[in-house]
Design a protein around this motif. Structure first.
Motif, mmCIF file in Angstrom:
data_model
loop_
_atom_site.group_PDB
_atom_site.id
_atom_site.type_symbol
_atom_site.label_atom_id
_atom_site.label_comp_id
_atom_site.label_asym_id
_atom_site.label_seq_id
_atom_site.Cartn_x
_atom_site.Cartn_y
_atom_site.Cartn_z
ATOM 1 N N GLN A 51 0.829 -1.203 0.000
ATOM 2 C CA GLN A 51 0.000 0.000 0.000
ATOM 3 C C GLN A 51 0.866 1.256 0.000
ATOM 4 O OE1 GLN A 51 -3.407 0.156 -0.341
ATOM 5 N NE2 GLN A 51 -2.897 2.303 -0.695
ATOM 6 N N ARG A 54 1.949 1.880 -3.509
ATOM 7 C CA ARG A 54 0.854 2.495 -4.269
ATOM 8 C C ARG A 54 0.712 3.974 -3.914
ATOM 9 N NH1 ARG A 54 -2.536 -2.471 -3.028
ATOM 10 N NH2 ARG A 54 -2.753 -3.631 -4.980
ATOM 11 N N ASP A 55 0.803 4.277 -2.624
ATOM 12 C CA ASP A 55 0.633 5.666 -2.181
ATOM 13 C C ASP A 55 1.780 6.552 -2.642
ATOM 14 O OD1 ASP A 55 -1.795 5.159 -0.948
ATOM 15 O OD2 ASP A 55 -0.894 4.729 1.003
ATOM 16 N N CYS A 56 3.009 6.041 -2.585
ATOM 17 C CA CYS A 56 4.153 6.829 -3.061
ATOM 18 C C CYS A 56 3.943 7.243 -4.511
ATOM 19 C CB CYS A 56 5.446 6.029 -2.935
ATOM 20 S SG CYS A 56 6.078 5.879 -1.249
ATOM 21 N N GLU A 57 3.490 6.320 -5.333
ATOM 22 C CA GLU A 57 3.238 6.638 -6.736
ATOM 23 C C GLU A 57 2.074 7.609 -6.870
ATOM 24 O OE1 GLU A 57 4.799 2.786 -9.185
ATOM 25 O OE2 GLU A 57 2.779 2.644 -8.346
ATOM 26 N N ARG A 58 1.038 7.399 -6.073
ATOM 27 C CA ARG A 58 -0.125 8.293 -6.119
ATOM 28 C C ARG A 58 0.261 9.703 -5.687
ATOM 29 N NH1 ARG A 58 -4.309 9.121 -2.305
ATOM 30 N NH2 ARG A 58 -3.405 7.519 -0.958
ATOM 31 N N PHE A 59 1.227 9.823 -4.795
ATOM 32 C CA PHE A 59 1.654 11.127 -4.292
ATOM 33 C C PHE A 59 2.696 11.790 -5.192
ATOM 34 C CE2 PHE A 59 0.719 9.347 0.202
ATOM 35 C CZ PHE A 59 -0.629 9.586 0.035
ATOM 36 N N GLN A 62 8.115 8.913 -9.042
ATOM 37 C CA GLN A 62 8.232 8.439 -10.427
ATOM 38 C C GLN A 62 8.966 7.112 -10.521
ATOM 39 O OE1 GLN A 62 9.953 12.015 -10.322
ATOM 40 N NE2 GLN A 62 8.631 13.129 -11.710
ATOM 41 N N CYS A 87 3.559 -2.049 -9.008
ATOM 42 C CA CYS A 87 4.324 -0.862 -9.393
ATOM 43 C C CYS A 87 3.958 -0.426 -10.808
ATOM 44 C CB CYS A 87 5.821 -1.155 -9.307
ATOM 45 S SG CYS A 87 6.873 0.274 -9.638
ATOM 46 N N THR A 88 3.541 0.825 -10.947
ATOM 47 C CA THR A 88 3.134 1.349 -12.259
ATOM 48 C C THR A 88 4.141 2.359 -12.811
ATOM 49 O OG1 THR A 88 1.833 3.115 -11.230
ATOM 50 C CG2 THR A 88 0.692 1.042 -11.696
ATOM 51 N N THR A 89 5.148 2.710 -12.013
ATOM 52 C CA THR A 89 6.190 3.625 -12.482
ATOM 53 C C THR A 89 7.419 2.790 -12.841
ATOM 54 O OG1 THR A 89 6.890 4.019 -10.189
ATOM 55 C CG2 THR A 89 5.303 5.565 -11.152
ATOM 56 N N GLU A 250 2.730 12.150 1.793
ATOM 57 C CA GLU A 250 2.342 12.895 0.598
ATOM 58 C C GLU A 250 3.053 14.242 0.534
ATOM 59 O OE1 GLU A 250 -1.616 14.439 -1.844
ATOM 60 O OE2 GLU A 250 -1.853 13.603 0.168
#
Length: 261
Positions: A51, A54-59, A62, A87-89, A250
């Motif tokens: 989680q 996910r939050d690091c990427e959402r915030f 990159q 991971c999406t980045t 964030e």
């Protein structure tokens, strides 16, 4: 009378601005080792590492960096595969290139593999590769990792000889080991960064991408970025997590991103 097409001019300006922005943009990769350390201190799954990723990427992060050491004192084998699923980045796996590490790279196929020379028992990375002494070994490993379609970065001290050696082994990027810069920054920023500027310019001339990491924080990051505006990426974990205890994750990520603009 010469007629000027305003739309064309604006379009050309926008294209040039976008290109310049891409050239000068330095990505922030958040190292989540310390989150895993906190979780492991009590067992269970609090904080939930997946989680947090996910939050690091959402915030705004990159990239996500992990260093899965053999004793699994922070990032575990299971963590590597679970993070890869979400991971999406850019997923960056760093470590000493032994058989275990190379198995991770072959199976996970992260965006980047960062090779560090420290032995398994080391608390943290504390030096770059001797790319001259280890030329043959590094060349073979770099070729192997590249065959998986994975970008390779080599942990390097800010030395012209080392940078030239990195080019010879075929790496895509170097990651400048920045602890000496961070240590000297408080007393003499110009002196502390001098070798990094020289090494960075040489790496750029040789066609190598440039990453940086170790002890970078909100006090010294902006200065390093100003002196090395062409850095591709910085990897930051310990200081960022410490700052997040006071300012929230964030807000902290946004503050680090601000230093890189």
């Amino acid at each position: 009378m010469v007629q000027i097409n305003l739309e064309t001019v604006l379009s050309q300006f926008a294209a040039q601005y976008t290109l310049a922005h891409q050239i000068l943009m330095t990505k922030l990769s958040v190292n989540v080792n310390k989150i895993a350390t906190l979780r492991n201190a009590r067992g269970g799954n609090n904080p939930n590492l997946v989680q947090v990723v996910r939050d690091c990427e959402r915030f705004g992060a990159q990239g996500i960096t992990v260093h899965p050491r053999p004793d699994e004192r922070h990032i575990t084998t299971e963590d590597v595969y679970r993070i890869n699923e979400v991971c999406t980045t850019e997923f960056n796996i760093e470590g000493y290139p032994d058989a275990r590490y190379l198995k991770f790279i072959e199976e996970v196929r992260p965006a980047q593999a960062t090779l560090v020379p420290d032995p398994p028992e080391a608390i943290t990375s504390n030096a770059g590769w001797d790319t001259v002494k280890n030329e043959t070994m590094l060349r073979d490993i770099v070729q192997q990792i590249k065959s998986y379609g994975v970008r390779v970065s080599i942990f390097a001290d800010p030395s012209e000889v080392i940078i030239e050696g990195a080019k010879k082994v075929g790496t895509d990027r170097i990651e400048l080991y920045t602890e000496p810069f961070a240590t000297g920054y408080a007393s003499n920023p110009a002196a502390a960064v001098a070798d990094y500027v020289t090494a960075g310019k040489l790496a750029k001339e040789l066609g190598l991408g440039i990453n940086a990491g170790h002890d970078l924080d909100l006090n010294n990051l902006k200065y390093l970025k100003e002196k090395l505006p062409f850095m591709d990426e910085v990897s930051i974990g310990h200081a960022l997590v410490c700052d997040a205890l006071y300012m929230g994750l964030e807000n902290t990520i946004q503050m680090y991103l601000k230093q890189l603009k």
